[in-house]
Design a protein around this motif. Sequence first.
Motif, short mmCIF file in Angstrom:
data_model
loop_
_atom_site.label_atom_id
_atom_site.label_comp_id
_atom_site.label_asym_id
_atom_site.label_seq_id
_atom_site.Cartn_x
_atom_site.Cartn_y
_atom_site.Cartn_z
N SER A 109 0.83 -1.20 0.00
CA SER A 109 0.00 0.00 0.00
C SER A 109 0.86 1.25 0.00
O SER A 109 0.54 2.25 -0.61
CB SER A 109 -0.92 -0.01 1.21
OG SER A 109 -0.14 0.01 2.39
N ARG A 110 2.01 1.20 0.65
CA ARG A 110 2.89 2.36 0.74
C ARG A 110 3.45 2.71 -0.63
O ARG A 110 3.56 3.88 -0.99
CB ARG A 110 4.01 2.07 1.74
CG ARG A 110 4.86 3.29 2.04
CD ARG A 110 5.82 2.99 3.16
NE ARG A 110 6.70 4.11 3.40
CZ ARG A 110 7.65 4.14 4.30
NH1 ARG A 110 7.83 3.09 5.09
NH2 ARG A 110 8.42 5.20 4.46
N MET A 131 0.55 4.41 -2.68
CA MET A 131 0.11 5.74 -2.24
C MET A 131 1.22 6.78 -2.36
O MET A 131 1.01 7.86 -2.86
CB MET A 131 -0.39 5.67 -0.79
CG MET A 131 -1.63 4.82 -0.64
SD MET A 131 -2.12 4.63 1.06
CE MET A 131 -2.78 6.23 1.40
N GLN A 132 2.40 6.47 -1.87
CA GLN A 132 3.51 7.42 -1.89
C GLN A 132 4.82 6.66 -1.99
O GLN A 132 5.07 5.75 -1.21
CB GLN A 132 3.50 8.28 -0.62
CG GLN A 132 4.63 9.30 -0.59
CD GLN A 132 4.56 10.21 0.61
OE1 GLN A 132 3.54 10.24 1.30
NE2 GLN A 132 5.62 10.95 0.88
N GLY A 151 6.72 9.37 4.34
CA GLY A 151 5.30 9.16 4.59
C GLY A 151 4.99 9.06 6.07
O GLY A 151 3.88 9.36 6.51
N GLU A 184 -1.40 6.58 5.87
CA GLU A 184 -2.83 6.38 5.60
C GLU A 184 -3.56 7.70 5.32
O GLU A 184 -4.62 7.68 4.67
CB GLU A 184 -3.50 5.69 6.78
CG GLU A 184 -3.10 4.22 6.94
CD GLU A 184 -1.75 4.05 7.59
OE1 GLU A 184 -1.14 2.96 7.46
OE2 GLU A 184 -1.28 5.02 8.23
N ARG A 185 -3.01 8.83 5.77
CA ARG A 185 -3.66 10.12 5.57
C ARG A 185 -2.96 10.97 4.51
O ARG A 185 -3.24 12.16 4.40
CB ARG A 185 -3.70 10.89 6.90
CG ARG A 185 -4.59 10.25 7.96
CD ARG A 185 -4.83 11.23 9.11
NE ARG A 185 -3.59 11.59 9.78
CZ ARG A 185 -3.03 10.89 10.78
NH1 ARG A 185 -3.62 9.77 11.22
NH2 ARG A 185 -1.92 11.28 11.33
N VAL A 186 -2.07 10.41 3.74
CA VAL A 186 -1.33 11.17 2.73
C VAL A 186 -2.25 11.66 1.62
O VAL A 186 -2.08 12.74 1.08
CB VAL A 186 -0.17 10.32 2.16
CG1 VAL A 186 0.47 11.01 0.96
CG2 VAL A 186 0.88 10.08 3.22
N HIS A 187 -3.25 10.85 1.26
CA HIS A 187 -4.14 11.22 0.17
C HIS A 187 -5.13 12.33 0.56
O HIS A 187 -5.85 12.84 -0.30
CB HIS A 187 -4.92 9.97 -0.30
CG HIS A 187 -5.86 9.45 0.74
ND1 HIS A 187 -5.43 8.74 1.84
CD2 HIS A 187 -7.22 9.54 0.85
CE1 HIS A 187 -6.46 8.41 2.60
NE2 HIS A 187 -7.57 8.87 2.00
N THR A 188 -5.17 12.72 1.85
CA THR A 188 -6.03 13.83 2.31
C THR A 188 -5.15 14.91 2.94
O THR A 188 -4.86 14.84 4.14
CB THR A 188 -7.05 13.33 3.34
OG1 THR A 188 -6.33 12.72 4.42
CG2 THR A 188 -8.00 12.32 2.73
N PRO A 189 -4.68 15.90 2.18
CA PRO A 189 -3.76 16.91 2.74
C PRO A 189 -4.36 17.71 3.90
O PRO A 189 -3.63 18.15 4.78
CB PRO A 189 -3.48 17.82 1.55
CG PRO A 189 -3.78 17.00 0.35
CD PRO A 189 -4.89 16.09 0.74
N MET A 216 -3.81 15.50 6.99
CA MET A 216 -2.56 14.74 6.94
C MET A 216 -1.86 14.68 8.29
O MET A 216 -1.33 13.64 8.69
CB MET A 216 -1.63 15.37 5.90
CG MET A 216 -0.40 14.52 5.58
SD MET A 216 0.74 15.38 4.50
CE MET A 216 -0.22 15.48 3.00
#
Length: 250
Positions: free
Chosen positions: A1-2, A5-6, A52, A72-77, A80
Amino acid sequence: SRTIMQHDELIWQNIKYGFCSFKSKTKSTTFCRHEYNVTGLCTRQACPLANGRYATVREEKGICYLYIKTVERVHTPAKMWEKVKLSKNYTTALKQISEHLVYWPKFLIHKCKQRFTKITQYLIRMRKLTLKSHKKLVPLNAKVEKREARREKKALVAAQIDTAIEKELLERLKKGTYGDIYNFPQETFEKVMDQEEVESNEGEEEEEEETEGEEIEFVADEDFEESDLSDIEEYEEEEEEKERDRKSGS
């Protein structure tokens, strides 16, 4: 997942060899101006964009907060960073940092604690400086100072002229040179005259007190009585007898 996502390594390669708006290079080191950077240096471990999983400590209005960033919160700035308020007590705040960063890298835990200690130290210094009284330096304008000095001199000259004119007018009014030409209130004029008389009387009294000293009187022979002369003669005879006795005894 990491990796989906990033990708931290890919971001770091772009920052290191490409352009970064937070990067500021010097001859010796490269600094990072990002507000969430825990050390202030542009390195792989300390970069808040290329990690991350990241944590830092910040101060807002005298209160310290622990900011935690997870993958887990990277996609929501907007969500974050997790904000945790730290205690004002130093030991309890360090325990809070170690509890929230239990399984985190030792580098981040150490740097967060180090940053927290520095922030507490400068907050203590700020409180001490606010309690102390400081001298305030006020700038002086040379032109304004010269202007004020000139005005003061002119005012003094004008005041002296006014007093001289006032004295001259009073003397002329005393002499009656003007007569009934000017209609001035008689009561005020009499008050001024009374004040001047009082001042002149006080000056005369002071002069008399200064002149007064030891009074010496000369007495004529007629004032002495015969009894006084006989007393003086008896006193002289007694003194002569005492001197004879001393000589005979010696």
